[in-house]
Motif scaffolding. Structure first.
Motif, short mmCIF file in Angstrom:
data_model
loop_
_atom_site.label_atom_id
_atom_site.label_comp_id
_atom_site.label_asym_id
_atom_site.label_seq_id
_atom_site.Cartn_x
_atom_site.Cartn_y
_atom_site.Cartn_z
N ASN A 42 8.13 -16.81 7.29
CA ASN A 42 9.42 -16.82 8.13
C ASN A 42 9.99 -15.90 7.58
O ASN A 42 10.83 -15.46 6.43
N GLY A 43 10.24 -15.28 9.01
CA GLY A 43 11.41 -14.18 9.12
C GLY A 43 11.01 -13.18 8.51
O GLY A 43 9.81 -13.26 8.32
N ARG A 44 11.46 -12.47 7.49
CA ARG A 44 10.89 -10.99 6.42
C ARG A 44 10.20 -12.17 5.07
O ARG A 44 9.60 -11.51 5.00
N GLU A 45 10.41 -13.46 5.44
CA GLU A 45 10.48 -13.84 3.60
C GLU A 45 8.56 -14.20 4.09
O GLU A 45 8.56 -15.25 4.66
N SER A 46 8.18 -14.21 3.01
CA SER A 46 6.66 -14.50 2.87
C SER A 46 6.89 -15.67 2.00
O SER A 46 8.34 -15.87 1.33
N THR A 47 6.15 -17.15 2.24
CA THR A 47 6.89 -18.23 1.99
C THR A 47 5.41 -18.82 0.78
O THR A 47 5.75 -19.66 0.34
N ARG A 48 5.11 -17.53 0.70
CA ARG A 48 4.20 -18.23 -0.31
C ARG A 48 3.32 -17.30 -0.80
O ARG A 48 3.35 -15.87 -0.60
N GLN A 49 2.39 -16.98 -1.78
CA GLN A 49 1.50 -15.78 -2.99
C GLN A 49 0.32 -15.44 -2.41
O GLN A 49 -0.07 -16.98 -2.21
N LEU A 50 0.12 -14.78 -3.18
CA LEU A 50 -1.28 -14.43 -2.66
C LEU A 50 -1.87 -14.62 -3.91
O LEU A 50 -0.87 -14.65 -5.02
N PRO A 51 -3.50 -15.82 -4.08
CA PRO A 51 -4.07 -16.00 -4.54
C PRO A 51 -4.18 -14.66 -5.41
O PRO A 51 -4.49 -13.98 -4.93
N LEU A 52 -4.47 -14.90 -6.50
CA LEU A 52 -4.98 -13.71 -8.43
C LEU A 52 -6.12 -13.44 -7.81
O LEU A 52 -6.46 -11.94 -7.71
N GLU A 53 -7.06 -14.15 -7.51
CA GLU A 53 -8.62 -13.31 -7.40
C GLU A 53 -7.61 -12.81 -5.84
O GLU A 53 -9.12 -12.12 -6.05
N CYS A 54 -7.01 -13.11 -5.52
CA CYS A 54 -7.29 -12.45 -4.18
C CYS A 54 -6.68 -11.13 -4.67
O CYS A 54 -6.94 -9.80 -3.77
N ILE A 55 -5.54 -11.01 -5.07
CA ILE A 55 -4.76 -9.41 -5.31
C ILE A 55 -6.09 -9.05 -6.33
O ILE A 55 -6.37 -7.54 -6.06
N ALA A 56 -6.95 -8.99 -7.32
CA ALA A 56 -7.89 -8.56 -8.21
C ALA A 56 -8.61 -8.17 -6.57
O ALA A 56 -9.80 -7.16 -7.40
N ASP A 57 -9.58 -9.04 -5.90
CA ASP A 57 -10.38 -8.56 -4.96
C ASP A 57 -9.80 -7.41 -4.48
O ASP A 57 -10.98 -6.77 -3.81
N CYS A 58 -8.74 -7.22 -3.97
CA CYS A 58 -8.26 -5.89 -2.97
C CYS A 58 -7.42 -5.15 -3.26
O CYS A 58 -7.05 -4.58 -2.48
N SER A 59 -7.89 -5.21 -4.88
CA SER A 59 -6.57 -4.22 -5.11
C SER A 59 -7.44 -2.85 -6.58
O SER A 59 -8.18 -3.33 -6.29
N GLY A 60 -6.79 -2.17 -6.23
CA GLY A 60 -7.66 -1.22 -7.28
C GLY A 60 -8.80 0.03 -6.66
O GLY A 60 -8.23 -0.39 -5.98
N SER A 61 -8.77 0.98 -7.40
CA SER A 61 -9.40 1.80 -7.13
C SER A 61 -10.79 1.66 -6.53
O SER A 61 -11.21 0.41 -6.18
N GLY A 62 -11.13 2.50 -5.40
CA GLY A 62 -12.71 1.86 -4.67
C GLY A 62 -12.24 1.43 -3.09
O GLY A 62 -10.72 1.32 -2.89
N ASP A 63 -12.89 2.05 -2.49
CA ASP A 63 -12.95 0.96 -1.24
C ASP A 63 -13.01 -0.59 -1.22
O ASP A 63 -14.11 -1.15 -1.90
N HIS A 64 -11.96 -0.90 -0.87
CA HIS A 64 -12.10 -3.07 -1.17
C HIS A 64 -11.86 -3.69 0.46
O HIS A 64 -11.90 -4.63 0.72
N THR A 65 -12.34 -2.87 1.87
CA THR A 65 -11.76 -3.46 2.89
C THR A 65 -12.69 -4.57 3.43
O THR A 65 -12.23 -5.79 3.82
N ASN A 66 -14.02 -4.60 3.13
CA ASN A 66 -14.72 -5.95 2.99
C ASN A 66 -14.17 -7.47 2.68
O ASN A 66 -14.16 -8.29 2.66
N ASN A 67 -13.50 -6.92 1.17
CA ASN A 67 -12.36 -7.84 0.43
C ASN A 67 -11.69 -8.39 1.07
O ASN A 67 -11.30 -9.57 1.20
N VAL A 68 -10.73 -6.89 1.98
CA VAL A 68 -9.62 -7.24 2.78
C VAL A 68 -9.87 -8.13 3.50
O VAL A 68 -9.06 -9.57 4.55
N VAL A 69 -10.79 -8.12 4.05
CA VAL A 69 -11.36 -8.62 5.71
C VAL A 69 -11.26 -10.40 5.28
O VAL A 69 -10.84 -10.76 5.42
#
Length: 101
Positions: free
Chosen positions: A12-39
């Protein structure tokens, strides 16, 4: 009879209206290439936001030039990836994303 998928409102404008799921955070962060997970997560979450605000937000990082920032589909991946990494590195500080300084 066709059914339309109702879009998920992530910002909503500049502010997110929801949070990322914990599973998404785990899959898309950390060391290494996470491109496929992010997609996969951008697709799964129907993640999207304001075109100009995504560009402005990403421009602050200084990692992409103007030509690269014209691609909104790539910007969606970049924003989700950065948000997930921030959530992983500083739990609680980035539950909701603010697109700006």
């Amino acid at each position: 009879m066709t059914t339309e998928t109702k879009p998920i409102i992530w910002f909503n404008g500049r502010e997110s209206t929801r949070q990322l799921p914990l599973e998404c955070i785990a899959d898309c962060s950390g060391s290494g290439d996470h491109t496929n997970n992010v997609v996969a997560w951008v697709e799964r979450l129907n993640f999207d936001g304001p075109v100009e605000l995504f560009k402005e937000h990403l421009d602050q990082y200084g990692c992409w030039d103007d030509e690269q920032l014209k691609d909104h589909d790539e910007n969606k991946l970049r924003v989700l990836w950065l948000w997930a990494c921030n959530c992983d590195e500083s739990p609680g500080d980035y539950d909701y994303l603010y697109l700006g300084c």
